[in-house]
Motif scaffolding. Structure first.
Motif, mmCIF file in Angstrom:
data_model
loop_
_atom_site.group_PDB
_atom_site.id
_atom_site.type_symbol
_atom_site.label_atom_id
_atom_site.label_comp_id
_atom_site.label_asym_id
_atom_site.label_seq_id
_atom_site.Cartn_x
_atom_site.Cartn_y
_atom_site.Cartn_z
ATOM 1 N N PRO A 139 1.454 -3.815 -13.877
ATOM 2 C CA PRO A 139 0.416 -2.931 -14.432
ATOM 3 C C PRO A 139 0.117 -1.780 -13.473
ATOM 4 C CG PRO A 139 -0.202 -5.228 -14.704
ATOM 5 C CD PRO A 139 1.020 -5.222 -13.833
ATOM 6 N N GLY A 140 0.016 -0.585 -14.011
ATOM 7 C CA GLY A 140 -0.267 0.581 -13.190
ATOM 8 C C GLY A 140 0.964 1.251 -12.612
ATOM 9 N N SER A 141 2.152 0.742 -12.925
ATOM 10 C CA SER A 141 3.377 1.329 -12.377
ATOM 11 C C SER A 141 3.575 2.745 -12.883
ATOM 12 C CB SER A 141 4.592 0.491 -12.782
ATOM 13 O OG SER A 141 4.467 -0.847 -12.378
ATOM 14 N N PRO A 142 3.722 3.724 -11.985
ATOM 15 C CA PRO A 142 4.074 5.065 -12.451
ATOM 16 C C PRO A 142 5.528 5.098 -12.885
ATOM 17 C CG PRO A 142 3.986 5.005 -10.060
ATOM 18 C CD PRO A 142 3.521 3.658 -10.529
ATOM 19 N N GLU A 143 5.895 6.129 -13.609
ATOM 20 C CA GLU A 143 7.252 6.227 -14.127
ATOM 21 C C GLU A 143 8.234 6.604 -13.014
ATOM 22 O OE1 GLU A 143 8.232 5.408 -17.178
ATOM 23 O OE2 GLU A 143 6.143 4.814 -17.550
ATOM 24 N N GLY A 144 9.463 6.095 -13.149
ATOM 25 C CA GLY A 144 10.516 6.439 -12.201
ATOM 26 C C GLY A 144 11.784 5.690 -12.529
ATOM 27 N N ASN A 145 12.882 6.411 -12.701
ATOM 28 C CA ASN A 145 14.145 5.779 -13.079
ATOM 29 C C ASN A 145 15.024 5.412 -11.902
ATOM 30 O OD1 ASN A 145 13.644 5.997 -15.899
ATOM 31 N ND2 ASN A 145 14.229 8.166 -15.824
ATOM 32 N N SER A 146 14.662 5.864 -10.711
ATOM 33 C CA SER A 146 15.432 5.549 -9.505
ATOM 34 C C SER A 146 14.464 5.174 -8.390
ATOM 35 C CB SER A 146 16.277 6.745 -9.083
ATOM 36 O OG SER A 146 15.446 7.812 -8.641
ATOM 37 N N GLU A 147 15.012 4.639 -7.306
ATOM 38 C CA GLU A 147 14.168 4.277 -6.167
ATOM 39 C C GLU A 147 13.439 5.506 -5.634
ATOM 40 O OE1 GLU A 147 14.492 2.215 -1.716
ATOM 41 O OE2 GLU A 147 16.222 2.220 -3.060
ATOM 42 N N ALA A 148 14.138 6.620 -5.509
ATOM 43 C CA ALA A 148 13.510 7.838 -4.995
ATOM 44 C C ALA A 148 12.398 8.322 -5.921
ATOM 45 C CB ALA A 148 14.552 8.937 -4.810
ATOM 46 N N GLU A 149 12.612 8.234 -7.229
ATOM 47 C CA GLU A 149 11.587 8.671 -8.181
ATOM 48 C C GLU A 149 10.369 7.763 -8.134
ATOM 49 O OE1 GLU A 149 13.364 8.941 -12.019
ATOM 50 O OE2 GLU A 149 14.535 10.735 -11.529
ATOM 51 N N ARG A 150 10.602 6.454 -8.029
ATOM 52 C CA ARG A 150 9.458 5.526 -7.958
ATOM 53 C C ARG A 150 8.702 5.720 -6.646
ATOM 54 N NH1 ARG A 150 13.418 2.463 -10.560
ATOM 55 N NH2 ARG A 150 14.199 1.604 -8.594
ATOM 56 N N PHE A 151 9.428 5.920 -5.552
ATOM 57 C CA PHE A 151 8.770 6.146 -4.268
ATOM 58 C C PHE A 151 7.942 7.422 -4.319
ATOM 59 C CE2 PHE A 151 8.455 7.328 0.207
ATOM 60 C CZ PHE A 151 8.140 6.113 0.799
ATOM 61 N N ALA A 152 8.502 8.490 -4.881
ATOM 62 C CA ALA A 152 7.775 9.755 -4.994
ATOM 63 C C ALA A 152 6.544 9.605 -5.877
ATOM 64 C CB ALA A 152 8.699 10.838 -5.550
ATOM 65 N N ALA A 153 6.692 8.860 -6.982
ATOM 66 C CA ALA A 153 5.563 8.664 -7.889
ATOM 67 C C ALA A 153 4.436 7.907 -7.203
ATOM 68 C CB ALA A 153 6.021 7.914 -9.135
ATOM 69 N N TYR A 154 4.785 6.906 -6.392
ATOM 70 C CA TYR A 154 3.726 6.153 -5.728
ATOM 71 C C TYR A 154 3.121 6.929 -4.561
ATOM 72 C CZ TYR A 154 0.835 2.226 -4.660
ATOM 73 O OH TYR A 154 -0.272 1.433 -4.476
ATOM 74 N N GLU A 155 3.915 7.779 -3.912
ATOM 75 C CA GLU A 155 3.330 8.694 -2.925
ATOM 76 C C GLU A 155 2.169 9.469 -3.540
ATOM 77 O OE1 GLU A 155 6.218 11.422 -1.510
ATOM 78 O OE2 GLU A 155 6.971 10.112 0.064
ATOM 79 N N ARG A 156 2.370 9.960 -4.766
ATOM 80 C CA ARG A 156 1.326 10.744 -5.435
ATOM 81 C C ARG A 156 0.105 9.884 -5.757
ATOM 82 N NH1 ARG A 156 6.117 12.912 -7.765
ATOM 83 N NH2 ARG A 156 5.934 11.617 -9.637
ATOM 84 N N VAL A 157 0.339 8.618 -6.144
ATOM 85 C CA VAL A 157 -0.767 7.686 -6.389
ATOM 86 C C VAL A 157 -1.588 7.507 -5.113
ATOM 87 C CG1 VAL A 157 -1.349 5.287 -6.924
ATOM 88 C CG2 VAL A 157 0.396 6.464 -8.270
ATOM 89 N N VAL A 158 -0.883 7.296 -3.996
ATOM 90 C CA VAL A 158 -1.567 7.096 -2.717
ATOM 91 C C VAL A 158 -2.367 8.332 -2.333
ATOM 92 C CG1 VAL A 158 -1.218 6.753 -0.239
ATOM 93 C CG2 VAL A 158 0.064 5.374 -1.875
ATOM 94 N N MET A 159 -1.776 9.512 -2.499
ATOM 95 C CA MET A 159 -2.488 10.730 -2.097
ATOM 96 C C MET A 159 -3.734 10.959 -2.941
ATOM 97 S SD MET A 159 -1.117 14.579 -1.271
ATOM 98 C CE MET A 159 -0.821 14.203 0.459
ATOM 99 N N ARG A 160 -3.686 10.591 -4.218
ATOM 100 C CA ARG A 160 -4.898 10.726 -5.036
ATOM 101 C C ARG A 160 -6.029 9.875 -4.468
ATOM 102 N NH1 ARG A 160 -1.239 10.792 -9.484
ATOM 103 N NH2 ARG A 160 -1.565 8.571 -9.907
ATOM 104 N N ARG A 161 -5.687 8.705 -3.932
ATOM 105 C CA ARG A 161 -6.726 7.847 -3.359
ATOM 106 C C ARG A 161 -7.182 8.353 -1.998
ATOM 107 N NH1 ARG A 161 -3.726 3.238 -5.569
ATOM 108 N NH2 ARG A 161 -2.648 2.970 -3.589
ATOM 109 N N THR A 162 -6.240 8.636 -1.083
ATOM 110 C CA THR A 162 -6.623 9.011 0.280
ATOM 111 C C THR A 162 -7.347 10.345 0.343
ATOM 112 O OG1 THR A 162 -4.456 10.024 0.680
ATOM 113 C CG2 THR A 162 -4.718 7.709 1.306
ATOM 114 N N ASN A 163 -7.075 11.221 -0.615
ATOM 115 C CA ASN A 163 -7.658 12.560 -0.585
ATOM 116 C C ASN A 163 -8.750 12.760 -1.622
ATOM 117 O OD1 ASN A 163 -4.998 12.669 0.702
ATOM 118 N ND2 ASN A 163 -5.358 14.849 0.874
ATOM 119 N N GLY A 164 -9.002 11.737 -2.438
ATOM 120 C CA GLY A 164 -9.982 11.866 -3.501
ATOM 121 C C GLY A 164 -11.357 11.359 -3.122
#
Length: 229
Positions: A50-75
């Motif tokens: 639950p809550g998984s961002p979209e991503g078809n490859s490891e790099a895409e999933r890593f990038a998507a979760y980077e954005r999730v983390v930044m929304r929290r750390t900077n929000g």
């Protein structure tokens, strides 16, 4: 069953997926180290939690979760019901936001962190600060090191337990490489991490822990806390 994810000197980890997400990349890798299910999702896409961002490859999933983390750390909220001082994303990850992310899902449950300023320290005090960092960084309890020029912090790396006396391992998200971090290179301000030499801040375990209760259902939306201090 998901297998544990580990990084040691000589290994290669993920590379940050944007110029401003070095801190987010470190925090994502920190969570991979303590959460094997999460690490499996990043690397393989399974299980789809639950809550998984979209991503078809490891790099895409890593990038998507980077954005999730930044929304929290900077929000406005960096942890469950925890007010945070917002920070522009274009300026990267603030140390206080990184501290909260480590305490709420990116480190061993209950581990407490603090932020230590290093830039103004004398050589002797910086030597003591490094030795303290070696002592408090334990398996599953990484730290972050903010590095930069003589004038500004510009980059974030992940500090991990080393396998020698007064030596740490360090993951540099700019290259993905994991190398050694030695006391002399810190004290002499010649770190050479993605071209940056000067230590600015350490986000490090305090050496204290507190008990928190987490829900049984895994989620990628941060810490799975349902109650606690």
């Amino acid at each position: 069953m998901a297998t544990a994810y580990r990084l040691r000197a000589g290994d290669t980890g993920p590379v940050q997926q944007s110029p401003v997400t070095c801190g987010s990349a470190c925090l994502t890798v920190a969570r991979m180290l303590v959460d094997s299910v999460f690490a499996s999702w990043v690397r393989t896409g399974s299980p789809h939690l639950p809550g998984s961002p979209e991503g078809n490859s490891e790099a895409e999933r890593f990038a998507a979760y980077e954005r999730v983390v930044m929304r929290r750390t900077n929000g406005l909220f960096a942890g469950p019901h925890r007010v945070n001082a917002p920070w522009p994303r274009a300026l990267g990850t603030p140390p206080w936001g990184a501290k909260r992310e480590l305490e709420f899902g990116a480190a061993t449950t209950g581990t407490r962190y603090d932020v230590m300023a290093l830039r103004q320290l004398s050589d002797e005090s910086l030597r003591d600060a490094f030795d303290h960092l070696v002592d408090v960084v334990a398996e599953g309890e990484p730290g972050l090191l903010y590095v930069g020029s003589a004038h500004l912090p510009r980059h974030v790396v992940l500090v991990l337990p080393g396998d020698g006396d007064r030596v740490l391992d360090v993951y540099d998200p700019g290259t993905g490489r994991v190398g050694h971090l030695r006391r002399d290179t810190v004290v002499e301000r010649r770190l050479g991490l993605s071209g940056w030499q000067v230590p600015w801040f350490a986000v490090q375990p305090t050496g204290h822990r507190r008990v928190r209760a987490f829900s049984a259902s895994p989620s990628l939306n941060g810490a799975r806390m349902t109650s606690g201090a």
